[in-house]
Design a protein around this motif. Structure first.
Motif, short mmCIF file in Angstrom:
data_model
loop_
_atom_site.label_atom_id
_atom_site.label_comp_id
_atom_site.label_asym_id
_atom_site.label_seq_id
_atom_site.Cartn_x
_atom_site.Cartn_y
_atom_site.Cartn_z
N ALA A 193 38.02 84.27 48.07
CA ALA A 193 39.40 83.76 48.02
C ALA A 193 39.65 82.71 49.10
N VAL A 194 39.19 82.98 50.31
CA VAL A 194 39.38 82.04 51.42
C VAL A 194 38.64 80.73 51.15
N HIS A 195 37.40 80.82 50.72
CA HIS A 195 36.61 79.62 50.45
C HIS A 195 37.16 78.84 49.26
N LEU A 196 37.64 79.55 48.25
CA LEU A 196 38.23 78.88 47.10
C LEU A 196 39.51 78.13 47.51
N ALA A 197 40.34 78.75 48.33
CA ALA A 197 41.55 78.08 48.82
C ALA A 197 41.19 76.82 49.59
N ILE B 265 40.15 74.10 47.18
CA ILE B 265 41.29 73.55 46.44
C ILE B 265 42.06 72.55 47.30
N ILE B 266 42.27 72.86 48.58
CA ILE B 266 43.02 71.90 49.41
C ILE B 266 42.18 70.65 49.71
N GLU B 267 40.87 70.79 49.71
CA GLU B 267 40.01 69.61 49.89
C GLU B 267 40.12 68.65 48.71
N LYS B 268 40.60 69.15 47.58
CA LYS B 268 40.82 68.32 46.38
C LYS B 268 42.27 67.83 46.32
N GLU C 191 59.22 77.38 50.83
CA GLU C 191 57.90 76.78 50.72
C GLU C 191 57.41 76.35 52.09
N GLY C 192 56.11 76.47 52.30
CA GLY C 192 55.52 75.93 53.51
C GLY C 192 55.35 74.42 53.36
N THR C 193 55.10 73.76 54.45
CA THR C 193 54.94 72.31 54.41
C THR C 193 53.48 71.88 54.43
N GLY C 194 52.58 72.81 54.72
CA GLY C 194 51.17 72.47 54.79
C GLY C 194 50.46 72.60 53.46
N ALA C 195 49.15 72.40 53.49
CA ALA C 195 48.35 72.49 52.27
C ALA C 195 48.24 73.93 51.77
#
Length: 105
Positions: free
Chosen positions: A19-23, A26-29, A72-76
């Motif tokens: 889950a951590v690596h998938l998240a 996803i943000i790298e995309k 909502e958070g403001t980060g990725a």
């Protein structure tokens, strides 16, 4: 919005790691992630909170409270952390799943 769930009844199979690596992937995309950790051990929360906005609600509240507005958070990555109360959720009335679904939507 897409929803991805990492789940398995057996412990120690790598759910939190995946889950951590998938998240992160996803943000790298250039996408945003709402990471909801419902494992009472909170291992994923301990890792993700270092790189995310921690929202002011715990995972157990998603099952029990009628939340008017989930900020909502403001980060990725925005994190809803697991907490020790999650250990008791599986013994709750099954209708708490409807509350969970409503709060996430």
């Amino acid at each position: 919005m897409k929803t991805i769930c990492i789940s398995n009844q057996k412990g120690g199979v790598g759910k939190s790691t995946i889950a951590v690596h998938l998240a992160q992937h996803i943000i790298e995309k250039n996408n945003r992630v709402l990471f909801v950790d419902i494992d009472p051990q909170a291992n994923a929360s301990k890792t993700i909170r270092q790189i995310s906005d921690v929202l002011p609600v715990d995972a157990s509240q998603l099952f029990t409270d009628e939340l008017d507005d989930l900020a909502e958070g403001t980060g990725a990555i925005s994190l809803i952390q697991a907490d020790e109360k999650m250990a008791d959720i599986e013994r709750s009335d099954p209708n708490v799943l409807l509350t969970f679904k409503k709060n996430l939507s």
